[in-house]
Design an enzyme around this catalytic site. Structure first.
Site, PDB file in Angstrom:
ATOM      1  N   ASP A   1       0.700  -1.074  -0.335  1.00 48.33           N
ATOM      2  CA  ASP A   1       0.342   0.104   0.059  1.00 48.33           C
ATOM      3  C   ASP A   1       0.934   1.232   0.307  1.00 48.33           C
ATOM      4  O   ASP A   1       1.860   1.381   0.507  1.00 48.33           O
ATOM      5  CB  ASP A   1      -0.707  -0.011   1.086  1.00 48.33           C
ATOM      6  CG  ASP A   1      -2.031   1.206   1.067  1.00 48.33           C
ATOM      7  OD1 ASP A   1      -3.057   0.714   0.044  1.00 48.33           O
ATOM      8  OD2 ASP A   1      -1.944   1.966   2.780  1.00 48.33           O
TER       9      ASP A   1
ATOM     10  N   GLU B   1       1.995  -0.873  -4.902  1.00 49.71           N
ATOM     11  CA  GLU B   1       0.386   0.457  -5.485  1.00 49.71           C
ATOM     12  C   GLU B   1       1.491   1.629  -5.696  1.00 49.71           C
ATOM     13  O   GLU B   1       1.663   1.680  -3.970  1.00 49.71           O
ATOM     14  CB  GLU B   1      -0.381   0.291  -4.098  1.00 49.71           C
ATOM     15  CG  GLU B   1      -1.787   1.052  -4.721  1.00 49.71           C
ATOM     16  CD  GLU B   1      -1.635   2.328  -3.409  1.00 49.71           C
ATOM     17  OE1 GLU B   1      -2.593   2.912  -3.741  1.00 49.71           O
ATOM     18  OE2 GLU B   1      -1.693   2.284  -2.285  1.00 49.71           O
TER      19      GLU B   1
HETATM   20  C1  NOJ Z   1      -4.441   3.036  -0.945  1.00 45.62           C
HETATM   21  C2  NOJ Z   1      -5.234   2.179  -0.710  1.00 45.62           C
HETATM   22  O1  NOJ Z   1      -5.781   1.094  -1.768  1.00 45.62           O
HETATM   23  C3  NOJ Z   1      -6.770   2.833  -0.234  1.00 45.62           C
HETATM   24  O2  NOJ Z   1      -7.776   1.920  -0.415  1.00 45.62           O
HETATM   25  C4  NOJ Z   1      -6.614   3.272   1.104  1.00 45.62           C
HETATM   26  O3  NOJ Z   1      -7.118   4.540   1.919  1.00 45.62           O
HETATM   27  C5  NOJ Z   1      -5.532   4.244   0.665  1.00 45.62           C
HETATM   28  N1  NOJ Z   1      -3.833   3.402   0.101  1.00 45.62           N
HETATM   29  C6  NOJ Z   1      -4.811   4.122   2.481  1.00 45.62           C
HETATM   30  O4  NOJ Z   1      -3.777   3.882   3.141  1.00 45.62           O
END
Ligand code: NOJ
Length: 539
Positions: free
Chosen positions: A209, A285
Site C-alpha cells: 500500500d 501500489e
Molecule cells: C491505498 C488503498 O488502496 C486505499 O484504499 C487507502 O485508503 C490508502 N492507500 C491509504 O491506506
C-alpha cells in the site's frame, strides 16, 4: 508462460475485498470463511491468484487500511486459524495468495501510537512516527503545508499529558492513520517481522500500500503547491498535456512521495522474500508514470507495480495505444500489470459511461487487457459487469467523504457487497443488513444468474481467461505489436496468428480474415465489428 518464468509474470490475480466478498457469519460483512466457501468459484473463473485487501484488526476508519495489528485477524473477518485455512485451501486449489501490507501508516489505535501519545515529546515512542512542534506563536499551525491525500492538512494536533494542545503528527491520509517514520529502526524491524509472519504462513506475495510514500524529507520543507501535488498523484495521467507534466514534476520532486530512499527499504524486503522458496513476490501500489515506476521493478526491490496510467485511460484508441506502448516499453524488461479498476476507483463500467454503453465498453476494454502481455488484476465484481452502487450519504463510510465535507463522494460506490444469487438484497451475500447497501436491480447480475448464460460477462471472463492461458499466441513471452492505421481502432497482434481488434469508433469496422475466437459483443451479420467491441481472431 514458459516454465522457467516465475508465476507472477503473467498471472491473473483476483482482488478480494473481504468485507464485501461473501459473508458466512451473517453479520452483513464479508469474512474469511466467506472467501473459503467461494474458492471453488474463483478456481472456476480460472484465475491464478487472489489478492486480499486488509483483514487485520482495525477500527475500520479507512475500511481496514487503518491497521492496528498487522499480524492478526480482525474478529469481524475470523481468526488466524481461518487465515491459515484460507491459504491452505487456496493452495490446494492451485490458487496463490497475496495479502496487503500497509507500511506507510498505522492506525492511531495501534499500541505503538497509543504509547506515543502517552509519552512526552522527544521520546523514543514518538520517534516511530512523525511528531513535530507546530508553527506560529502557540504552535497552533501545522508544522508545514503538506496536504493529505484525503484533503485537508496532513497533520493532526494531539493533547498532551497536561491536557493542553501539544505536538502534531503526520497523516498523509485520514487522521486515524499516523504515518510511520521509516528512518526509525523499530519500524524497519517490525515490518520485517510482519513479512516473515505471513510468509511463514505460506502467502505467495504482498500488495504494498502507498509504496511510493514511505520515505519523507526529514527536514519537512514546505512545498510550493500542496494541493497540486496531491492532485498530481491522481489526476490527468498520461494526457500528455503541459498541466499533467507539471503535476508529474511536482510529484517527482516531492519531499514525501517517490523518494529514492524507498528503494532501500524494498531492498531489505527483497532479501527476505528471496530467502523463501517459491517465487514470493511484492506488487507496488504507486501512482507513477513509467519513467518513475520502473525504479520499483528494476530487479533488486519489488516485482510488479500497478499501472494507473492504464487504469485511468479513457475508452479512446489513441490514448489506450499510447499507454500500452509507453508502459510496456517503459518498464521492460520487467512485466507490466493491467487493471481496469479497484476498490479506490469507480468501477470500470461506471467510469466508461455507465448504463449499457459503460458495460459494453468495459467488456471490450477487458478483452483488450486480457490479450496483452503481463499480469492482470481483476477487481471483484468486475467479472459480473457491476457498476458503482448508489450509496445514500447517511450510509457512506469513506473518510474522503467526511474529510472533504461531502465535496468528494469517495469510493464507497465500488465497494458494495457482491451479489451471488436471488432477486433482492442481500443477493445471497449473507446477513440481512449489509455494511454498505446493495442496489435494487442486481438480480440479473448475480453469479447464479450469469453462471449458465453464455452471453454473460461472467462467461466472457471465463472464456478469455481460459484462452489467455491456452492460446500459444498469448503466452507470456509471445510477441506483441500494435498496428493501427486509424486513430479510433486498436489492432493488437500477438504470436501464432492471434489478432485482437478493439473498435473504439462510432461505426462498424471490417474484421480481419480469420476465425473469430471470442468477442465482447456479437459481430454483425456481415461479419464486421460493431462499435465498442473487442474481438479476438485466429488469422
Ligand atoms: C491505498 C488503498 O488502496 C486505499 O484504499 C487507502 O485508503 C490508502 N492507500 C491509504 O491506506
Amino acid at each position: 508462460m514458459t516454465t522457467s518464468e516465475p508465476w507472477w509474470r503473467d498471472a491473473v490475480v483476483y482482488q478480494v475485498y473481504p468485507r464485501s466478498f461473501a459473508d458466512e457469519s451473517g453479520d452483513g460483512e464479508g469474512d474469511l470463511a466467506g472467501v473459503i466457501s467461494r474458492l471453488p468459484y474463483l478456481a472456476s473463473l480460472g484465475v491464478d491468484a487472489i489478492w486480499l485487501s486488509p483483514f487485520y484488526p482495525s477500527p475500520q476508519l479507512d475500511a481496514g487500511y487503518d491497521v492496528s495489528d498487522p499480524r492478526a485477524v480482525d474478529p469481524r473477518f475470523g481468526t488466524l486459524e481461518d487465515a491459515q485455512r484460507m491459504i491452505n485451501e487456496a493452495h490446494a486449489r492451485g490458487l496463490r495468495v497475496i495479502v496487503d501490507l500497509v507500511p506507510n501508516h498505522f492506525s492511531t489505535a495501534h499500541e505503538w501510537f497509543q504509547e506515543a501519545l502517552a509519552s512526552p515529546p522527544g521520546s523514543p515512542e514518538r520517534a516511530r512516527f512523525h511528531f513535530r512542534e507546530g508553527r506560529g506563536p502557540n504552535g497552533d499551525e501545522p508544522p508545514n503545508n503538506w496536504a493529505s491525500l484525503f484533503t485537508g492538512p496532513s497533520w493532526t494536533r494531539v493533547t498532551e499529558a497536561d491536557g493542553l494542545p501539544g505536538q502534531w503528527y503526520m497523516n498523509m491520509f485520514d487522521s486515524s492513520q499516523a504515518d510511520l517514520n521509516w528512518t526509525n529502526p523499530d519500524v524497519v524491524e517490525d515490518f520485517h517481522t510482519t513479512l516473515r509472519f505471513w510468509l511463514d504462513m505460506g502467502v505467495d506475495g504482498f500488495r504494498v500500500d502507498v509504496a511510493f510514500g514511505l520515505a519523507k524529507d526529514m527536514t519537512y520543507p514546505d512545498v510550493p503547491d500542496p494541493v497540486g501535488l496531491v492532485e498530481g498523484v491522481r489526476l490527468d495521467l498520461d494526457t500528455g498535456s503541459e498541466e499533467s507534466q507539471r503535476r508529474r514534476d511536482l510529484v517527482a520532486g516531492s519531499p514525501y512521495m517517490d523518494r529514492d530512499e524507498v528503494q532501500d527499504i524494498y531492498r531489505g524486503w527483497r532479501a527476505i522474500l528471496d530467502s523463501y522458496e517459491g517465487d514470493r513476490m511484492a506488487v507496488a501500489e504507486a501512482w507513477l508514470p513509467p519513467a518513475r515506476a520502473r525504479r520499483y521493478v528494476a530487479g533488486d526491490t519489488l516485482h510488479q507495480i500497478f499501472n494507473f496510467d492504464f487504469l485511468m485511460a479513457p475508452w479512446d484508441a489513441g490514448a489506450l495505444a499510447r499507454v500500452i506502448t509507453s508502459t510496456i516499453d517503459g518498464l521492460a524488461p520487467a512485466p507490466v500489470t493491467w487493471a481496469l479498476n479497484n476498490h479506490d476507483t469507480a468501477r470500470v463500467a461506471t467510469r466508461l459511461g455507465g448504463g449499457d454503453v459503460g458495460v459494453r465498453r468495459a467488456r471490450a476494454l477487458a478483452m483488450l487487457a486480457h490479450a496483452l502481455p503481463g499480469s492482470l488484476y481483476i477487481f471483484q465484481g468486475e467479472e459480473l459487469g457491476l457498476q458503482d452502487a448508489e450509496i445514500p450519504n447517511e450510509r457512506r463510510e469513506d473518510p474522503v467523504f467526511f474529510r472533504s465535507k461531502g465535496e468528494q463522494l469517495g469510493r464507497d460506490g465500488a465497494r458494495a457487497p457482491l451479489p451471488w444469487s436471488g432477486d433482492a438484497p442481500p443477493y445471497g451475500f449473507g446477513g440481512q443488513h449489509t455494511w454498505l447497501p446493495q442496489p435494487d436491480g442486481w438480480g440479473g447480475l448475480t453469479v447464479a444468474a450469469q453462471q449458465d448464460d453464455p452471453a454473460s460477462t461472467l462467461a466472457l471472463y471465463r472464456a478469455s481467461i481460459l484462452l489467455r492461458r491456452t492460446h500459444p499466441g498469448l503466452a507470456g513471452d509471445a510477441p506483441w505489436r500494435i498496428t493501427t492505421d486509424r486513430d479510433d481502432v486498436i489492432v493488437l497482434e500477438r504470436g501464432a496468428g492471434f489478432v485482437c481488434v478493439s473498435n473504439c469508433s462510432a461505426g462498424p469496422i471490417p474484421a480481419p480474415d480469420g476465425m473469430v475466437l471470442l468477442s465482447s459483443a456479437p459481430l454483425l451479420a456481415d461479419g464486421s465489428i460493431p462499435p465498442d467491441t473487442t474481438a479476438w481472431f485466429q488469422t
